[in-house]
Scaffold this motif. Sequence first.
Motif, PDB file in Angstrom:
ATOM      1  N   GLU A 122       0.864  -1.178   0.000  1.00 18.40           N
ATOM      2  CA  GLU A 122       0.000   0.000   0.000  1.00 18.40           C
ATOM      3  C   GLU A 122       0.898   1.225   0.000  1.00 18.40           C
ATOM      4  O   GLU A 122       1.833   1.310   0.808  1.00 18.40           O
ATOM      5  CB  GLU A 122      -0.875   0.016   1.252  1.00 18.40           C
ATOM      6  N   CYS A 123       0.619   2.158  -0.884  1.00 16.49           N
ATOM      7  CA  CYS A 123       1.414   3.384  -0.893  1.00 16.49           C
ATOM      8  C   CYS A 123       1.042   4.180   0.360  1.00 16.49           C
ATOM      9  O   CYS A 123      -0.141   4.381   0.634  1.00 16.49           O
ATOM     10  CB  CYS A 123       1.131   4.201  -2.150  1.00 16.49           C
ATOM     11  N   PRO A 124       2.049   4.621   1.134  1.00 13.87           N
ATOM     12  CA  PRO A 124       1.757   5.309   2.400  1.00 13.87           C
ATOM     13  C   PRO A 124       1.225   6.726   2.152  1.00 13.87           C
ATOM     14  O   PRO A 124       1.307   7.215   1.022  1.00 13.87           O
ATOM     15  CB  PRO A 124       3.129   5.344   3.077  1.00 13.87           C
ATOM     16  N   PRO A 125       0.694   7.381   3.196  1.00 13.58           N
ATOM     17  CA  PRO A 125       0.284   8.781   3.043  1.00 13.58           C
ATOM     18  C   PRO A 125       1.442   9.592   2.450  1.00 13.58           C
ATOM     19  O   PRO A 125       2.602   9.347   2.798  1.00 13.58           O
ATOM     20  CB  PRO A 125      -0.013   9.223   4.481  1.00 13.58           C
ATOM     21  N   GLY A 126       1.128  10.509   1.546  1.00 13.90           N
ATOM     22  CA  GLY A 126       2.174  11.301   0.905  1.00 13.90           C
ATOM     23  C   GLY A 126       2.617  10.701  -0.413  1.00 13.90           C
ATOM     24  O   GLY A 126       3.331  11.331  -1.180  1.00 13.90           O
ATOM     25  N   THR A 132       2.560  -3.214  -6.436  1.00 16.46           N
ATOM     26  CA  THR A 132       2.132  -1.829  -6.638  1.00 16.46           C
ATOM     27  C   THR A 132       3.356  -0.939  -6.845  1.00 16.46           C
ATOM     28  O   THR A 132       4.398  -1.180  -6.241  1.00 16.46           O
ATOM     29  CB  THR A 132       1.431  -1.321  -5.353  1.00 16.46           C
ATOM     30  N   GLU A 133       3.216   0.096  -7.666  1.00 15.61           N
ATOM     31  CA  GLU A 133       4.269   1.104  -7.755  1.00 15.61           C
ATOM     32  C   GLU A 133       3.722   2.422  -7.221  1.00 15.61           C
ATOM     33  O   GLU A 133       2.598   2.802  -7.546  1.00 15.61           O
ATOM     34  CB  GLU A 133       4.742   1.260  -9.201  1.00 15.61           C
ATOM     35  N   CYS A 134       4.539   3.094  -6.394  1.00 15.78           N
ATOM     36  CA  CYS A 134       4.118   4.332  -5.724  1.00 15.78           C
ATOM     37  C   CYS A 134       5.018   5.475  -6.175  1.00 15.78           C
ATOM     38  O   CYS A 134       6.158   5.241  -6.582  1.00 15.78           O
ATOM     39  CB  CYS A 134       4.294   4.200  -4.215  1.00 15.78           C
ATOM     40  N   GLU A 135       4.526   6.698  -6.045  1.00 12.66           N
ATOM     41  CA  GLU A 135       5.414   7.848  -6.229  1.00 12.66           C
ATOM     42  C   GLU A 135       4.983   8.946  -5.272  1.00 12.66           C
ATOM     43  O   GLU A 135       3.789   9.069  -4.962  1.00 12.66           O
ATOM     44  CB  GLU A 135       5.428   8.311  -7.695  1.00 12.66           C
ATOM     45  N   PRO A 136       5.947   9.736  -4.766  1.00 14.28           N
ATOM     46  CA  PRO A 136       5.589  10.837  -3.871  1.00 14.28           C
ATOM     47  C   PRO A 136       4.661  11.815  -4.597  1.00 14.28           C
ATOM     48  O   PRO A 136       4.837  12.038  -5.798  1.00 14.28           O
ATOM     49  CB  PRO A 136       6.938  11.505  -3.567  1.00 14.28           C
ATOM     50  N   CYS A 137       3.691  12.353  -3.879  1.00  8.93           N
ATOM     51  CA  CYS A 137       2.778  13.311  -4.515  1.00  8.93           C
ATOM     52  C   CYS A 137       3.559  14.549  -4.953  1.00  8.93           C
ATOM     53  O   CYS A 137       4.467  15.005  -4.252  1.00  8.93           O
ATOM     54  CB  CYS A 137       1.668  13.709  -3.546  1.00  8.93           C
ATOM     55  N   ARG A 138       3.199  15.065  -6.118  1.00  9.27           N
ATOM     56  CA  ARG A 138       3.835  16.289  -6.604  1.00  9.27           C
ATOM     57  C   ARG A 138       3.259  17.489  -5.864  1.00  9.27           C
ATOM     58  O   ARG A 138       2.247  17.361  -5.197  1.00  9.27           O
ATOM     59  CB  ARG A 138       3.534  16.451  -8.109  1.00  9.27           C
ATOM     60  N   PRO A 139       3.877  18.656  -6.031  1.00  7.93           N
ATOM     61  CA  PRO A 139       3.330  19.863  -5.405  1.00  7.93           C
ATOM     62  C   PRO A 139       1.859  20.045  -5.799  1.00  7.93           C
ATOM     63  O   PRO A 139       1.478  19.740  -6.927  1.00  7.93           O
ATOM     64  CB  PRO A 139       4.196  20.987  -5.985  1.00  7.93           C
ATOM     65  N   SER A 175      -3.064   5.338   3.421  1.00 12.90           N
ATOM     66  CA  SER A 175      -2.350   4.225   2.780  1.00 12.90           C
ATOM     67  C   SER A 175      -3.329   3.534   1.859  1.00 12.90           C
ATOM     68  O   SER A 175      -4.447   3.228   2.271  1.00 12.90           O
ATOM     69  CB  SER A 175      -1.891   3.221   3.825  1.00 12.90           C
ATOM     70  N   SER A 176      -2.906   3.283   0.629  1.00 13.39           N
ATOM     71  CA  SER A 176      -3.820   2.638  -0.306  1.00 13.39           C
ATOM     72  C   SER A 176      -3.047   1.942  -1.410  1.00 13.39           C
ATOM     73  O   SER A 176      -1.989   2.408  -1.840  1.00 13.39           O
ATOM     74  CB  SER A 176      -4.752   3.689  -0.916  1.00 13.39           C
ATOM     75  N   ALA A 177      -3.590   0.823  -1.876  1.00 11.59           N
ATOM     76  CA  ALA A 177      -2.983   0.096  -2.996  1.00 11.59           C
ATOM     77  C   ALA A 177      -3.637   0.504  -4.309  1.00 11.59           C
ATOM     78  O   ALA A 177      -3.307  -0.051  -5.358  1.00 11.59           O
ATOM     79  CB  ALA A 177      -3.127  -1.402  -2.786  1.00 11.59           C
TER      80      ALA A 177
END
Length: 212
Positions: free
Chosen positions: A142-146, A159-166, A173-175
Motif C-alpha cells: 500500500e502506498c503510504p500517506p504522501g 504496486t508502484e508508488c510515487e511521492p505526490c507532486r506539489p 495508505s492505499s494500494a
Amino acid sequence: MASLVKFSRKIAFISPRRPLECLFLLGMVTVTLAATAQHPEYQTVGGWSCHMCPRGTFVSQDCTSDDPASTVCTNCSEGRFQPSEWTNERRCYTCDECDPGLDGSLGGEPLEECTIYQNAICRCPDEFYWSQPNRRCTAVTECPPGQGVTHTATIVADTECEPCRPQAFSATSSAEETCAPCLICEELQREVSPCNQTHDRVCQNISMPTGE
Ligand SMILES: *[C@@H]1O[C@H](CO)[C@@H](O)[C@H](O)[C@H]1NC(C)=O
Ligand SMILES: *[C@@H]1O[C@H](CO)[C@@H](O)[C@H](O)[C@H]1NC(C)=O
Ligand SMILES: *[C@@H]1O[C@H](CO)[C@@H](O)[C@H](O)[C@H]1NC(C)=O
C-alpha cells in the motif's frame, strides 16, 4: 525459433501487402539477416564475436573464431526457461513452482505452465501478487500517506508508488489511490491550513459583513 518468428513479424508490419508473397520473402529476409552481422552478437572470452542464442535456448558452445554463426544453441531442459529474445547466457533459469507453500505460507495457482520461453505464471489470492524473486505469494504494497499509486499491482508485480507532486496529496495508505489535487480556495474564502503531501488544503468562507 519463436524469436525468429517474432523478428519476422516486425518486418511483416512494414510490408503488409500480399501476405503470402510476404511470408515467403520474410523467410528469406530472416535468413539473410541471420547470415549477416545484423544478427545480435556477443564477445567471447577469447575476444571474437559469436551469434547470440534465441529465446528458449542457451549457449552450450561458443562459435569458432572464424565462423560467428557456429554458436551451438541448445533448448532449455524440462523445468527451465530463457525468456530473453537473444542471450549469451550458458544456462536457463529454473521455472517457478506455483505452490511452494511448504512452511504454511500462501501458494499460488498455476495460471500458465512454464515453457522453455517463459516462466510459469502463478496467481495468488486477492491482495497478494506472485513475487518471482521471492518465489511466493507476497502481500501487495500500500502506498503510504504522501505517496500515490502509479501502477496497481498485477498478478506478478507489486504496486508502484510515487511521492505526490506539489499541489497534490494522499492522506491514506492505499494500494489503489493516486494523489488527488489539493482543493483551491474560492474567492471569498481564505486558506486555514496549507496543502502538503499528506494533507489537503482547508479553506474557510470569509464571513461577509452583514451590512447595517
Ligand atoms: C526445441 O524446442 C522446440 C519447442 O519446444 C521444439 O520445437 C524443437 O524441436 C526443439 N529442438 C530440439 C533440437 O530439441
Ligand atoms: C502537513 O499539513 C498538516 C496540516 O496543516 C500538518 O499537520 C502537517 O504537519 C504537515 N506536514 C508536513 C510534512 O509539513
Ligand atoms: C461557503 O459559501 C458557499 C457559497 O457562498 C456556500 O455554498 C457554502 O455552504 C459555505 N460553506 C460554509 C462552510 O459555510
